[in-house]
Design a protein around this motif. Structure first.
Motif, PDB file in Angstrom:
ATOM      1  N   LEU A   1     -15.787  89.257  97.352  1.00 45.36           N
ATOM      2  CA  LEU A   1     -15.158  88.163  96.345  1.00 45.36           C
ATOM      3  C   LEU A   1     -16.049  86.826  96.190  1.00 45.36           C
ATOM      4  CD1 LEU A   1     -11.448  88.409  97.213  1.00 45.36           C
ATOM      5  CD2 LEU A   1     -12.561  89.324  95.260  1.00 45.36           C
ATOM      6  N   TYR A   2     -16.741  86.565  97.529  1.00 43.87           N
ATOM      7  CA  TYR A   2     -17.379  85.372  97.638  1.00 43.87           C
ATOM      8  C   TYR A   2     -18.597  85.730  96.712  1.00 43.87           C
ATOM      9  CZ  TYR A   2     -21.133  82.082  99.471  1.00 43.87           C
ATOM     10  OH  TYR A   2     -22.019  81.296  99.644  1.00 43.87           O
ATOM     11  N   ILE A   3     -19.385  86.623  96.987  1.00 45.42           N
ATOM     12  CA  ILE A   3     -20.563  86.913  96.080  1.00 45.42           C
ATOM     13  C   ILE A   3     -20.287  86.928  94.672  1.00 45.42           C
ATOM     14  CG2 ILE A   3     -22.150  88.662  95.518  1.00 45.42           C
ATOM     15  CD1 ILE A   3     -22.158  89.537  98.406  1.00 45.42           C
ATOM     16  N   ALA A   4     -19.257  87.418  94.087  1.00 47.87           N
ATOM     17  CA  ALA A   4     -18.754  87.485  92.974  1.00 47.87           C
ATOM     18  C   ALA A   4     -18.601  86.056  92.153  1.00 47.87           C
ATOM     19  CB  ALA A   4     -17.411  88.371  92.606  1.00 47.87           C
ATOM     20  N   ALA A   5     -17.898  85.339  93.250  1.00 50.55           N
ATOM     21  CA  ALA A   5     -17.644  83.916  92.768  1.00 50.55           C
ATOM     22  C   ALA A   5     -19.014  83.108  92.454  1.00 50.55           C
ATOM     23  CB  ALA A   5     -16.786  83.268  93.663  1.00 50.55           C
ATOM     24  N   VAL A   6     -19.862  83.637  93.444  1.00 53.34           N
ATOM     25  CA  VAL A   6     -21.180  82.671  93.267  1.00 53.34           C
ATOM     26  C   VAL A   6     -21.940  83.168  91.948  1.00 53.34           C
ATOM     27  CG1 VAL A   6     -23.390  82.521  94.366  1.00 53.34           C
ATOM     28  CG2 VAL A   6     -21.255  82.282  95.756  1.00 53.34           C
ATOM     29  N   LEU A   7     -21.983  84.677  91.538  1.00 48.10           N
ATOM     30  CA  LEU A   7     -22.541  85.103  90.509  1.00 48.10           C
ATOM     31  C   LEU A   7     -21.864  84.596  89.285  1.00 48.10           C
ATOM     32  CD1 LEU A   7     -23.044  88.763  91.478  1.00 48.10           C
ATOM     33  CD2 LEU A   7     -24.744  87.008  91.458  1.00 48.10           C
ATOM     34  N   ILE A   8     -20.606  84.267  89.369  1.00 46.20           N
ATOM     35  CA  ILE A   8     -19.811  83.688  88.096  1.00 46.20           C
ATOM     36  C   ILE A   8     -20.260  82.472  87.918  1.00 46.20           C
ATOM     37  CG2 ILE A   8     -17.555  83.303  87.078  1.00 46.20           C
ATOM     38  CD1 ILE A   8     -16.482  85.937  88.582  1.00 46.20           C
ATOM     39  N   PHE A   9     -20.179  81.521  89.055  1.00 44.65           N
ATOM     40  CA  PHE A   9     -20.292  80.045  89.033  1.00 44.65           C
ATOM     41  C   PHE A   9     -21.802  79.743  88.509  1.00 44.65           C
ATOM     42  CE2 PHE A   9     -20.472  76.022  90.693  1.00 44.65           C
ATOM     43  CZ  PHE A   9     -19.439  75.390  90.354  1.00 44.65           C
ATOM     44  N   ARG A  10     -22.849  80.546  88.804  1.00 43.54           N
ATOM     45  CA  ARG A  10     -23.959  80.298  88.446  1.00 43.54           C
ATOM     46  C   ARG A  10     -24.264  80.605  86.787  1.00 43.54           C
ATOM     47  NH1 ARG A  10     -27.864  83.878  92.590  1.00 43.54           N
ATOM     48  NH2 ARG A  10     -28.042  82.451  94.234  1.00 43.54           N
ATOM     49  N   ARG A  11     -23.424  81.312  86.455  1.00 42.08           N
ATOM     50  CA  ARG A  11     -23.465  81.510  84.833  1.00 42.08           C
ATOM     51  C   ARG A  11     -22.827  80.644  83.974  1.00 42.08           C
ATOM     52  NH1 ARG A  11     -25.902  86.491  83.596  1.00 42.08           N
ATOM     53  NH2 ARG A  11     -26.286  87.812  85.574  1.00 42.08           N
TER      54      ARG A  11
END
Length: 671
Positions: free
Chosen positions: A652-662
């Motif tokens: 979930l953390y990796i998903a949050a980071v990827l979403i936040f970058r975009r």
């Protein structure tokens, strides 16, 4: 002018508390005092423990040899040998029971609560000293004592309860404030992650809604002790407090964690505060990690305060008078060395860490099983020419047959006896732990007005006749002397009244066949202490809170506050109820009575089944229920929980980071 000396004194005291030499000396005094109090208390308790220690308990008679009715004589040819075996068995049982009771009495002289209390007070005082908040702490404690102490010493019952409530609220609030300040110091690093986490901690006490939940938590913890009825058996009071103290506070903290995590991310985007943060620059992974660490840190503080309060008051309840006692740990029956039933159940079934084993199932002859399955398949084929004997059908028939064998094994006809063998009980025998037989009897539709008589026979003990209601779980304590040297316990259950049978009563046997459901017969025994189990339960709860925090942060990275809150709270509710949902689906068929397909039920199952399976592991984590029932939460379970939920949290953390970058934060309007 009269205030001049007081002001000068306060100025001098303020300078003193900032001096390094004062901090070192004060710290030494606090640590020495904590050690001295703990050591002196332990010496007194050790003397009391030796004073209370029992030798062999003398029993008014000797148990008859196995298979001999009470009062019956052993055969003349074996009289001498049987008499010697009876004396040996009685002596062994008496010694084992004495050791078990000594362990039980040790709970009266358990110094754990004193050690924990001394360590907790010393830790808070050390934090106050090194945070240079001694004057503030003294002022708060003085005001708290000035209000609470007079009410508790000189007031009536209502005033005393009010004084205790004020003292509890004040103590918990003081501990919370000190721990939050310690958390800020721990996060005082100059890196971006620490700065973001520290800002979350400050938001936790600045946001009004968060403050409401914090105050609610402290009030609930302080009020719970006063809600217990002193006329209720002590074991029920302790279980009720553990249920609401641990489970209730977890729910309050979980709601606060979800709200704080969503609000901390969503509000910064809505109010464009995030522009100042991300232009430092701060990487997306640092931002998300900092937010999560801040929320998890606040959750740890709240859980530490609440769990300490629950633990200390549970120990306070433990030392209260139980049902059937003239004073704590003293049976009303002065001639009996045994504790009251209420005390026995509390110490052996609630404030402990038990595990369970079921009876050994009968061995099946695989060749006979396959032959029976083939015969059944042949009959079905003869009745229906379209019948197909596939691998799935073979598996179904095998399960059906094994269920029938099991049902026969756990069914006892009227007047008949069934023997159940429990293995792997060597730890209970080695620890001299009392074991508990838990059983539930079903007869027909379980008429609530009907009582049923059965007899339970264990080695080295007289048969016990029980008159029990149907469909309700019952418990019986068994001496560890009933376990043999190989860790095997044999329990024989008679469907009827053994003593009536010996007296020649023709109606001694049960009129109906009694059965045990799949979870209706097992043995529980202690494998550890309640204190260590309590610690493991709190660790599991904190891991669950950390998992929930990441779910909320992930939702807030790409959704508005309202929608993210709905997603986070909805996920939390689904995860907590997934176990009930999974069980309910067994009774929610997608076909009608005639085999017709019901479309809307098919759609509901298509949605509900994946969801229930997705959160099945989370739903199986019931640490509070284990704590209330005295069931162990082993370390391997804690590690498995950390591994599984930790892995999911990382994903979930990796998903949050990827979403936040975009995210296009510069053009985000918050609507």
């Amino acid at each position: 002018m009269s205030s001049g000396p007081l002001v000068n004194l306060l100025v001098w005291a303020n300078r003193l508390q900032h001096a390094r030499w004062f901090k070192l000396v004060a710290s030494f005094v606090v640590i020495a005092a904590a050690i001295a109090v703990s050591a002196s208390y332990w010496v007194r308790l050790e003397a009391k423990r030796q004073e209370n220690k029992l030798s062999v308990i003398e029993r008014p008679g000797e148990a008859p040899p196995a298979g001999t009715a009470p009062g019956a004589q052993a055969p003349d040819a074996k009289a001498a040998g049987d008499a010697e075996r009876m004396r040996t068995a009685a002596r062994t049982a008496a010694e084992s029971t004495a050791r078990a009771l000594n362990k039980l009495r040790e709970s009266q002289t358990d110094a754990t609560v004193v050690f924990v209390g001394a360590a907790g007070v010393a830790g808070v005082l050390l934090a106050v000293i090194w945070l240079e908040a001694g004057l503030t702490a003294l002022g708060i404690l003085f005001l708290l004592g000035a209000v609470a102490i007079p009410l508790m010493r000189f007031g009536g019952p209502t005033a005393r309860d009010t004084g205790r409530f004020i003292a509890a609220v004040g103590s918990l609030s003081f501990a919370f404030v000190v721990l939050m300040q310690m958390l800020r110091v721990a996060l005082s690093g100059s890196n971006a992650i620490s700065a973001i986490a520290r800002n979350v901690v400050q938001e936790a006490v600045r946001i009004k809604v968060s403050l409401v939940f914090i105050v609610l938590l402290l009030l609930v913890l302080a009020a719970l002790p006063g809600l217990s009825d002193p006329e209720t058996p002590l074991r029920y009071r302790v279980q009720t407090f553990l249920q609401y103290g641990s489970g209730g506070t977890f729910w309050i903290i979980a709601i606060l964690v979800l709200f704080l995590a969503v609000a901390s991310v969503a509000f910064e985007q809505r109010d464009k505060v995030i522009w100042q943060t991300m232009t430092k620059p701060v990487a997306a992974w640092q931002y998300v990690l900092g937010k999560w660490l801040g929320v998890v840190g606040v959750a740890a503080v709240l859980l530490l305060v609440s769990s300490t309060g629950v633990f200390l008051f549970t120990e306070y309840l433990r030392d209260q008078k139980a049902y059937g006692e003239s004073a704590p740990y003293q049976n009303k029956d002065t001639e009996s060395v045994l504790p009251s039933e209420d005390r026995m159940v509390l110490e052996t079934q609630v404030l402990t860490a038990r595990t369970s084993v079921g009876p050994e199932l009968p061995d099946l002859d695989l060749e006979a099983v396959y032959k029976e399955i083939d015969e059944r398949a042949a009959k079905l084929k003869a009745a229906d020419l379209n019948y197909e004997y596939t691998d799935a059908e073979k598996t179904r028939l095998a399960k059906e047959f094994s269920d029938e064998i099991r049902s026969k094994f756990f069914a006892i006809g009227g007047g008949r006896t069934q023997r159940y063998i429990f293995t792997g009980l060597s730890p209970a025998k080695d620890r001299d732990s009392s074991v508990t037989l838990r059983y539930k009897v079903d007869i027909g539709a379980n008429d609530p007005k009907q009582l049923h008589r059965l007899t339970i026979v264990t080695p080295n003990a007289q048969p016990e006749v029980k008159e029990i209601p149907l469909g309700q779980t019952m418990q019986m304590t068994i001496s560890p002397s009933a376990i043999d040297s190989k860790g095997i316990l044999i329990v024989s259950i008679i469907n009827g009244d053994f003593y009536r049978a010996q007296s020649g009563d023709p109606e001694w046997a049960g009129a109906d066949t009694m059965t045990f459901p799949p979870d209706g017969l097992d043995i529980f025994y202690s494998v550890g202490s309640y204190h260590a189990n309590f610690l493991r339960v709190m660790l599991v709860l904190w891991i669950k809170l950390a998992f929930l925090a990441m779910i909320a942060i992930l939702a807030a990275t790409f959704l508005s506050f309202a929608v993210a809150s709905l997603v986070a709270f909805g996920t939390f509710m689904i995860a907590e109820s997934a176990g009930f949902l999974y069980d309910a689906l067994d009774y929610y068929a997608s076909t009608g009575t005639q085999g017709e397909i019901i479309l809307h039920r098919v759609l509901i199952r298509a949605i509900a089944v994946p969801i229930s399976r997705m959160f099945s592991f989370y739903a199986q984590l019931k640490p509070t229920a284990n704590l209330v029932d005295g069931l162990v939460v082993p370390w391997d379970k804690v590690l498995l929980t950390a591994g599984v939920l930790g892995t999911v949290t990382l994903v979930l953390y990796i998903a949050a980071v990827l979403i936040f970058r975009r995210r296009e934060l510069a053009t985000y309007s918050g609507r």
